[in-house]
Scaffold this active site. Structure first.
Site, PDB file in Angstrom:
ATOM      1  N   GLY A  88      36.864  23.912  10.247  1.00  0.00           N
ATOM      2  CA  GLY A  88      38.239  24.340  10.027  1.00  0.00           C
ATOM      3  C   GLY A  88      39.213  23.233  10.356  1.00  0.00           C
ATOM      4  O   GLY A  88      38.826  22.213  10.935  1.00  0.00           O
ATOM      5  N   PRO A  89      40.481  23.410   9.988  1.00  0.00           N
ATOM      6  CA  PRO A  89      41.492  22.390  10.270  1.00  0.00           C
ATOM      7  C   PRO A  89      41.675  22.210  11.775  1.00  0.00           C
ATOM      8  O   PRO A  89      41.231  23.056  12.550  1.00  0.00           O
ATOM      9  CB  PRO A  89      42.765  22.957   9.640  1.00  0.00           C
ATOM     10  N   PRO A  90      42.339  21.136  12.183  1.00  0.00           N
ATOM     11  CA  PRO A  90      42.522  20.904  13.615  1.00  0.00           C
ATOM     12  C   PRO A  90      43.364  22.005  14.254  1.00  0.00           C
ATOM     13  O   PRO A  90      44.240  22.574  13.616  1.00  0.00           O
ATOM     14  CB  PRO A  90      43.288  19.584  13.669  1.00  0.00           C
ATOM     15  N   GLY A  91      43.080  22.290  15.488  1.00  0.00           N
ATOM     16  CA  GLY A  91      43.922  23.194  16.271  1.00  0.00           C
ATOM     17  C   GLY A  91      43.707  24.659  16.003  1.00  0.00           C
ATOM     18  O   GLY A  91      44.501  25.496  16.425  1.00  0.00           O
ATOM     19  N   GLY A 118      41.104  26.288  17.055  1.00  0.00           N
ATOM     20  CA  GLY A 118      40.354  26.875  18.163  1.00  0.00           C
ATOM     21  C   GLY A 118      38.858  26.609  18.141  1.00  0.00           C
ATOM     22  O   GLY A 118      38.100  27.290  18.828  1.00  0.00           O
ATOM     23  N   LYS A 119      38.415  25.605  17.399  1.00  0.00           N
ATOM     24  CA  LYS A 119      36.971  25.347  17.330  1.00  0.00           C
ATOM     25  C   LYS A 119      36.442  24.945  18.714  1.00  0.00           C
ATOM     26  O   LYS A 119      35.473  25.500  19.208  1.00  0.00           O
ATOM     27  CB  LYS A 119      36.684  24.230  16.312  1.00  0.00           C
ATOM     28  N   THR A 120      37.145  23.988  19.300  1.00  0.00           N
ATOM     29  CA  THR A 120      36.693  23.515  20.611  1.00  0.00           C
ATOM     30  C   THR A 120      36.800  24.616  21.642  1.00  0.00           C
ATOM     31  O   THR A 120      35.892  24.819  22.445  1.00  0.00           O
ATOM     32  CB  THR A 120      37.552  22.318  21.045  1.00  0.00           C
ATOM     33  N   SER A 154      43.302  19.038  -9.132  1.00  0.00           N
ATOM     34  CA  SER A 154      43.859  20.387  -9.139  1.00  0.00           C
ATOM     35  C   SER A 154      45.376  20.445  -9.286  1.00  0.00           C
ATOM     36  O   SER A 154      45.956  21.508  -9.304  1.00  0.00           O
ATOM     37  CB  SER A 154      43.407  21.154  -7.896  1.00  0.00           C
ATOM     38  N   LYS A 195      45.510  26.525   0.742  1.00  0.00           N
ATOM     39  CA  LYS A 195      46.647  26.252  -0.136  1.00  0.00           C
ATOM     40  C   LYS A 195      47.637  27.411  -0.128  1.00  0.00           C
ATOM     41  O   LYS A 195      48.848  27.219  -0.060  1.00  0.00           O
ATOM     42  CB  LYS A 195      46.158  26.015  -1.565  1.00  0.00           C
TER      43      LYS A 195
END
Ligand code: ADP
Length: 812
Positions: free
Chosen positions: A358-361, A363-365, A681, A724
């Site tokens: 997923g994009p940064p920030g 909550g992955k970490t 696209s 998007k």
């Protein structure tokens, strides 16, 4: 006239026997002895010297003394000190004590002289005597060799002497014999027997000396071995001291050995490490080699070999921790709870490796941190971003100067347990080049079949990674090497909507930051509107990382204000943000609420989330030149060409000057020229911008679009729809045109987004243009009405799937 018996003062000797004709000096201290001496000196200087049987008897009586002694002549008496005199005597004839008749103030006895045996010439020259003398010489020589110190003059006299009686006396006086032996020689009147006795004693003494020597040798050789080492060590220490080196080498080696034994390693590993210690022992203390070995041992011994934390496998507890730490993310939490449930049911099973994408920030970490907490495992993070070298994963051989173990081993060592949760960040940024492929090393790490004995180049000894739990994170799966991706279970985390961000900020970020800044809830209140404004105007991101930073900035300001003013509590409203955050709000999204000519909102997807991508087209009189600017990749340039060709085939429909490719110059520009852009696209957005510019028709407000275009005007599906559309919503877009083939993807899109946006599926460019372009200005309008726009004839189902882009540029 010679008396047969006479009275004479007696000097009792302790540990000493005086033989006839021998000169002797000794010290006298006992008052009775000194008194006897005085008495003798007053008369004829004669004294009877007799040995006492026990050394300890202070005032000996008759029975304490031997019977036979020597009547000797006192040559000199010297006062050595108070109560002590040194007396020099010359041994006289043998005498026997008949009676000790006085014991005070000195001993006095009645003695009789013993007859002196006169040896005849014949006896002296006899072979027997000669043999006896020779035997004595041999024995004495042997004695002289073994005994510690026999003076040279004694040796000379013994070799010279031919008188057996005298020789016996002389030797008895000068060699080491027992008191009884000496006494028995003194008492023996026959010179021959005396010397024979002496030889016996001497032979025995020689045996004793030989035996003593042997024992001494043995003791000495035993001592020598241990002493030698000690002495050598001491010497080394002295030398090291001279060289200014430390002398604690031995202690250090011992300590290493102790530590190795304490770790209770497998036999092979233990032997390997012990060998290294032995190698170290052979190196000079400050050599480069010894530094390498020491570093190696330190690294190996710091590994948490037998340390594991007790894993807590409890689905309910895990769910609670995940819910407590994170808002939303229901699917992710569910998937993690499932993983834990499987482990709980089958603790020995090979766990799945999760890959959070997923994009940064988003909550992955922090999800991974919660998982570690829930499972009671230590967490160790390592970033794989930019890792190009296999040695980064596996380490360099220890023979290289400054080499260290690879990141995996280093992370485990850092975690201080053999069953940590290893968080491998940015696995999508893994590179590879001529130095080897880190992905293949990582494959071995992640493969549960192989990682039971992972070999790091530096460590050399196998390390068991089978208890380690791996979670990886990535921004996109596109760039993760395929074999790695196959081994992982991908869980996607999408962007947050503004409403979700509000909840996260209120319930998680703000309380967390308040705590970190030492603030109480009552001291700083941030109104919801302020948070909303912060999300809307002061951040532009998919996750909440920047938002968290903004919240932290508020807390910092609050700290200062509470400390420097009388204010007790602070409430932050929307109005205060500008001042407190010390920044201007981001400008509102452009062109979302105005109708313009030639400016279209495209939608882009990058690894960090979705974005609005403007397309500007300008048409000027000229000579048919096409100019493309805005840092475009090849695919995007081709997209413009395709859109243009598509429009040229539709000049009639849209009332475009058919000669425009000859007499007009067209410029297509994508703002934010510093950001590289690529991908197909933006096709329909470009076509719309061009058509608008060529026809002068305005583009409706509040619109955004995404879709690839073909020469014949078909609209092909695209990827990254979720991000998007999220971006569209963030930027105040109301309507989004999407390829008809992407309609099925709408399901994955967040409820809030779906509710807030109008989605218009389109399958060809004419549908697009009819939805996006405002009616033509009055002059042209009549003509357009005459020619209705044709309907799409190509079946939508035949469209190719969304093309994925592998570049690092913005995706359209
Ligand atoms: P990532 O690893 O995806 O880049 P992080 O895990 O570092 O993101 O998240 C950034 C911050 O946002 C962390 O402080 C994290 O706690 C917080 N955060 C992100 N998502 C959530 C959520 N759903 N609930 C609570 N906090 C969140």
């Amino acid at each position: 006239m010679e008396l047969t018996t006479w009275n004479i003062p007696v000097l009792a000797l302790r540990g000493l026997t005086v033989f006839p004709h021998m000169n002797l000096t000794f010290d006298v201290e006992r008052p009775i002895s000194i008194a006897a001496l005085s008495r003798a000196m007053e008369t004829d200087q004669e004294i009877f010297l007799v040995t006492q049987k026990e050394l300890g008897t202070a005032v000996p009586g008759e029975k304490d003394l031997y019977r036979v002694g020597t009547v000797s002549h006192i040559s000199q008496v010297l006062r050595v000190s108070e109560g002590s005199v040194r007396v020099m005597v010359e041994g006289g004839r043998r005498a026997r004590m008949k009676r000790l008749w006085q014991s005070e103030p000195f001993l006095q006895a009645n003695v009789e002289a013993l007859p002196e045996q006169k040896d005849s010439e014949a006896f002296l020259n006899s072979a027997r005597t000669e043999a006896l003398l020779r035997q004595t010489t041999v024995l004495f020589e042997e004695y002289a060799e073994r005994a510690p110190s026999v003076p040279d003059e004694v040796k000379a006299q013994v070799l010279d002497c031919r008188d057996p009686g005298y020789l016996a006396d002389f030797l008895a006086q000068n060699v080491q014999l027992r008191a009884e032996e000496r006494q028995s020689i003194l008492e023996e009147p026959s010179s021959y027997i005396r010397l024979r006795k002496l030889n016996e004693f001497l032979a025995r003494e020689n045996d004793v000396l030989a035996f003593e020597g042997e024992m001494e040798d043995k003791v000495r050789s035993q001592l020598a071995r241990s002493q030698r080492e000690q002495i050598l060590r001491a010497q080394i220490r002295v030398m090291q001291g001279e060289l200014g080196e430390s002398d604690d080498g031995d202690d250090e080696l011992e300590e290493y050995r102790m530590r190795i034994l304490q770790l209770e390693l497998s036999e092979d590993t233990e032997t390997h490490l012990m060998k290294e210690v032995d190698k170290l022992a052979k190196q000079p203390y400050s050599s480069a080699e010894s530094a390498v070995i020491r570093n190696y041992l330190d690294v190996c011994l710091e590994m948490p070999w037998n340390t594991v934390t007790k894993e807590r496998l409890n689905v309910e507890a895990a769910r609670k921790i995940l819910d407590r730490d994170h808002f939303g993310l229901d699917k992710v939490k569910q998937r993690i709870v499932e993983t834990i449930a499987v482990r709980q049911m089958n603790p020995g099973g090979k766990g799945q490796i999760l890959c959070l994408v997923g994009p940064p920030g988003v909550g992955k970490t922090s999800i991974a941190i919660s998982v570690a907490k829930a499972l009671n495992r230590k967490l160790a993070r390592l970033s794989l971003g930019g890792v190009r070298d296999e040695a980064d994963i596996r380490g360099h051989r220890k023979t290289y100067i400054g080499s260290m173990p690879g990141r995996i081993i280093e992370a485990i060592s850092r975690s201080k347990s053999m069953n940590p949760l290893l968080l491998l960040d940015e696995i999508d940024k893994l590179g590879s080049d001529y130095r080897g492929d880190p992905a293949s090393a990582l494959l071995e790490v992640l493969d549960s079949e192989q990682n039971g004995s992972f070999r790091d180049h530096f460590m050399e000894i196998p390390v068991d990674l089978s208890k380690v739990m791996f979670i990886t994170t990535a921004n996109t799966t596109d760039t993760i090497p395929r074999p790695l991706l196959d081994r992982m279970e991908v869980i996607e985390l999408g962007s947050y909507t503004d409403e979700e961000k509000l909840q996260i900020a209120k319930n998680h970020l703000l309380p967390k930051q308040l705590k970190e800044h030492g603030l109480k809830k009552s001291q700083l209140r941030v109104e919801d509107d302020a948070l909303r404004a912060m999300i809307r105007d002061y951040t532009r991101e998919s996750g909440v990382r920047v938002l968290e930073r903004r919240v932290a900035a508020l807390c910092r300001k609050a700290d200062v204000r509470l400390l420097t003013t009388d204010v007790k509590r602070i409430t932050v409203t929307e109005k205060d943000l500008h001042e407190l955050l010390d920044m201007l709000p981001y400008p509102p999204a452009l062109h979302t609420d105005r109708e313009e000519i030639g400016v279209v909102n495209g939608l882009a997807w990058t690894e960090v989330g979705g974005e609005i991508l403007e397309v500007e087209a300008n048409v000027m009189d000229g000579s048919g030149k096409l100019e493309l600017t805005g840092n475009l990749g090849d695919v995007m340039k081709e997209s413009v060409q395709a859109a243009l060709s598509c429009l040229r085939s539709r000049v009639e429909i849209y009332d475009i000057d058919p000669e425009f490719h000859k007499n007009k110059d067209i410029h297509v520009h994508f703002p934010e020229g510093a950001v590289p852009k690529d991908g197909p696209s933006a096709g329909i957005a470009i076509a719309t911008a061009l058509c608008s510019a060529l026809t002068g028709r305005k583009i409706r407000a509040g619109l955004a679009m995404t879709g690839e275009i073909t020469l014949r005007g078909r609209v092909l599906p695209i990827g990254g729809l979720k991000e998007k559309t999220m971006a569209a919503l963030r930027n105040g877009i109301k309507t989004v045109l999407i390829p008809a083939d992407n309609v099925r993807d709408l399901e994955q899109i967040d409820q809030t987004v779906r509710a807030a946006l109008e989605f218009v599926p389109v399958s060809n460019v004419d549908e697009v243009l009819s939805r996006t372009l405002c009616p033509a200005p009055a002059r042209i309008k009549s003509r357009v009405e005459k020619k209705p726009e044709p309907q799409e004839q190509t079946p939508v189902a035949a469209f190719a799937p969304a093309r994925e882009n592998s570049g690092d540029a913005l995706r359209q």
